[in-house]
Enzyme design. Structure first.
Site, short mmCIF file in Angstrom:
data_model
loop_
_atom_site.label_atom_id
_atom_site.label_comp_id
_atom_site.label_asym_id
_atom_site.label_seq_id
_atom_site.Cartn_x
_atom_site.Cartn_y
_atom_site.Cartn_z
N ASP A 22 -4.60 15.89 26.66
CA ASP A 22 -3.40 15.88 25.65
C ASP A 22 -2.00 15.72 26.39
O ASP A 22 -1.38 16.85 26.77
CB ASP A 22 -3.27 17.14 24.80
CG ASP A 22 -4.72 17.24 23.99
OD1 ASP A 22 -4.99 16.14 23.43
OD2 ASP A 22 -5.32 18.35 23.49
N LYS A 39 -11.61 13.28 26.50
CA LYS A 39 -11.18 13.47 25.05
C LYS A 39 -9.77 12.90 24.76
O LYS A 39 -8.86 13.49 25.31
CB LYS A 39 -11.36 14.52 24.19
CG LYS A 39 -11.32 14.51 22.83
CD LYS A 39 -11.02 15.91 22.15
CE LYS A 39 -9.50 16.34 22.34
NZ LYS A 39 -8.78 16.45 21.04
N ASP A 75 -10.50 10.78 19.70
CA ASP A 75 -10.36 12.03 18.75
C ASP A 75 -9.25 11.44 17.72
O ASP A 75 -8.18 12.37 17.96
CB ASP A 75 -10.27 13.12 19.44
CG ASP A 75 -9.99 14.42 18.59
OD1 ASP A 75 -10.42 14.41 17.24
OD2 ASP A 75 -9.38 15.55 18.83
N LEU A 76 -9.22 10.46 17.04
CA LEU A 76 -8.21 10.13 16.16
C LEU A 76 -8.34 10.73 14.67
O LEU A 76 -7.50 10.62 13.98
CB LEU A 76 -7.80 8.71 16.27
CG LEU A 76 -7.61 8.16 17.40
CD1 LEU A 76 -7.56 6.51 17.45
CD2 LEU A 76 -6.29 8.56 18.14
N LYS A 77 -9.26 11.31 14.30
CA LYS A 77 -9.75 11.97 13.08
C LYS A 77 -9.11 11.30 11.97
O LYS A 77 -8.40 11.38 11.32
CB LYS A 77 -8.90 13.29 13.17
CG LYS A 77 -9.42 14.66 14.03
CD LYS A 77 -9.03 15.68 13.81
CE LYS A 77 -9.38 16.77 14.95
NZ LYS A 77 -8.43 16.67 16.21
N HIS A 88 -8.48 9.56 8.26
CA HIS A 88 -8.82 10.21 7.27
C HIS A 88 -7.88 9.39 6.18
O HIS A 88 -6.76 9.32 6.06
CB HIS A 88 -8.24 11.62 7.10
CG HIS A 88 -8.44 12.26 5.73
ND1 HIS A 88 -8.24 13.81 5.99
CD2 HIS A 88 -9.11 12.03 4.68
CE1 HIS A 88 -8.64 14.01 4.47
NE2 HIS A 88 -9.13 13.07 3.91
N ASP A 89 -8.66 8.47 5.39
CA ASP A 89 -7.77 7.55 4.54
C ASP A 89 -9.01 6.99 3.63
O ASP A 89 -10.17 7.50 3.41
CB ASP A 89 -7.16 6.46 5.26
CG ASP A 89 -5.85 5.95 4.63
OD1 ASP A 89 -5.94 5.75 3.52
OD2 ASP A 89 -4.92 6.04 5.39
N ILE A 90 -8.61 5.88 2.80
CA ILE A 90 -9.68 5.60 1.84
C ILE A 90 -10.56 4.46 2.83
O ILE A 90 -10.20 4.20 3.78
CB ILE A 90 -8.68 4.40 0.92
CG1 ILE A 90 -8.04 3.31 1.44
CG2 ILE A 90 -8.11 5.23 0.02
CD1 ILE A 90 -7.58 2.19 0.26
N PRO A 91 -11.76 4.35 2.27
CA PRO A 91 -12.69 3.63 3.01
C PRO A 91 -12.43 2.39 3.65
O PRO A 91 -12.70 2.14 4.84
CB PRO A 91 -13.98 3.43 1.99
CG PRO A 91 -13.83 4.35 0.87
CD PRO A 91 -12.29 4.90 0.77
N THR A 120 -9.89 24.20 12.72
CA THR A 120 -9.93 25.78 13.33
C THR A 120 -8.70 26.38 13.26
O THR A 120 -8.81 27.22 13.34
CB THR A 120 -10.52 25.80 14.71
OG1 THR A 120 -9.93 24.78 15.44
CG2 THR A 120 -11.95 25.54 14.90
N GLN A 140 -5.49 28.98 20.44
CA GLN A 140 -6.87 28.88 19.60
C GLN A 140 -7.09 30.45 19.11
O GLN A 140 -6.86 31.55 20.11
CB GLN A 140 -8.14 28.61 20.93
CG GLN A 140 -7.92 27.17 21.16
CD GLN A 140 -8.47 26.14 20.41
OE1 GLN A 140 -8.60 26.31 19.03
NE2 GLN A 140 -8.60 24.88 20.66
N GLY A 154 -9.41 21.65 27.25
CA GLY A 154 -8.07 21.11 27.51
C GLY A 154 -7.19 21.72 28.33
O GLY A 154 -7.59 21.81 29.64
N ARG A 155 -6.39 22.74 27.81
CA ARG A 155 -5.38 23.43 28.68
C ARG A 155 -6.00 24.10 29.75
O ARG A 155 -5.35 23.90 30.78
CB ARG A 155 -4.50 24.05 27.82
CG ARG A 155 -3.65 23.15 27.10
CD ARG A 155 -2.89 23.77 25.77
NE ARG A 155 -4.03 24.22 24.82
CZ ARG A 155 -3.36 24.63 23.35
NH1 ARG A 155 -2.27 25.13 23.36
NH2 ARG A 155 -4.46 24.66 22.59
#
Ligand code: C5P
Length: 242
Positions: A17, A39, A67-69, A71-74, A131, A201, A221-222
């Site tokens: 990151d 990642k 890890d771009l997650k 999230h949009d229309i198909p 999370t 976290q 990560g950190r």
């Protein structure tokens, strides 16, 4: 096209990151013998784009979890995934809350790419509930459901859509494993080696406990990247899980 659950010798993915490509390369070089993969998330991608990911992947030569997650229309998710598949990520992810049609469109897209290019198919995971969200957030969305039940519902939907597995909190690994079976991939962030700082976290488990609960891959990560000695910190974590 179902792919067999891969067994990497080392289940640790280090979260790279940073917006700084040189820093990412230097972390990669320091830790490459102690982790199974890198990642790469939004922080790195927003500044360095696909070219930065290919530089990192070509120079460090470790599997990449993108890890771009999405999230949009198909249709949009499918086109966005087509844009990153030439990077040959080992794994990528979409938000399960994008719905079953979007997830099916994501897996169809990676299958088509792999067939056309006669190449190994990238694994596709569904993000269950971030999370950083809890029961209160679900209530604020108007959802009268406990976060664990919500996560289980989403995990079942991920499986039904034909994805390879989920990203979830280390505390949900055992219930998802029981519900979705042994072939389902479970990857978990929120992992902290003993005696390390929690950062932001909230609910964490040690790497060993997360793996004992049934996780296949862990993201850290950190505790590695912000350590004064990333090589030693990553080696210590590897020794802790052996
Ligand atoms: O530094 P740390 O070990 O907390 O990094 C965890 C990584 O996992 C970060 O890149 C963060 O974006 C990601 N992540 C998370 N919780 C989720 C999903 C992803 O911490 N639910």
């Amino acid at each position: 096209m179902k792919v067999k659950k891969p067994k990497l010798e080392n289940p640790i993915f280090c979260a790279i990151d940073t917006p700084d490509l040189q820093k990412a390369l230097s972390w990669g070089n320091l830790i490459k013998l102690n982790v199974g993969g890198l990642k790469v998330g939004l922080e790195f991608f927003s500044s360095n784009g696909p070219k930065g990911v290919s530089d990192l992947s070509n120079l460090i030569k470790l599997p990449i979890f993108l890890d771009l997650k999405f999230h949009d229309i198909p249709n949009t998710v499918s086109k966005a995934i087509q844009g990153v598949l030439p990077l040959r990520p080992f794994m990528l992810n979409v938000h399960a809350s994008g719905g079953i049609s979007m997830m099916q469109s994501a897996i169809d897209t990676v299958n088509d790419f792999s067939i056309k290019n006669n190449s190994k198919r990238s694994l596709v995971l569904g993000v269950t509930l971030l999370t950083s969200l809890d029961n209160k957030d679900l209530n604020a969305f108007g959802l009268d459901i406990k976060s664990q039940d919500y996560v289980l519902k989403l995990a079942s939907l991920v499986k039904k859509a034909g994805l390879d597995g989920v990203v979830c909190s280390p505390f949900e690994v055992d219930i998802i494993r029981a519900e979705c079976g042994d072939d389902f991939i479970i990857l978990t962030p929120g992992v902290r080696p003993m005696q390390s700082s929690l950062d932001d976290q909230k609910r964490v488990l040690t790497p060993k406990a997360a793996l004992q609960n049934g996780a296949d891959f862990i993201v850290i990560g950190r505790p590695i990247t912000q350590s004064p000695d990333p090589e030693k910190s990553s080696r210590d974590i590897l020794n802790e899980i052996k």
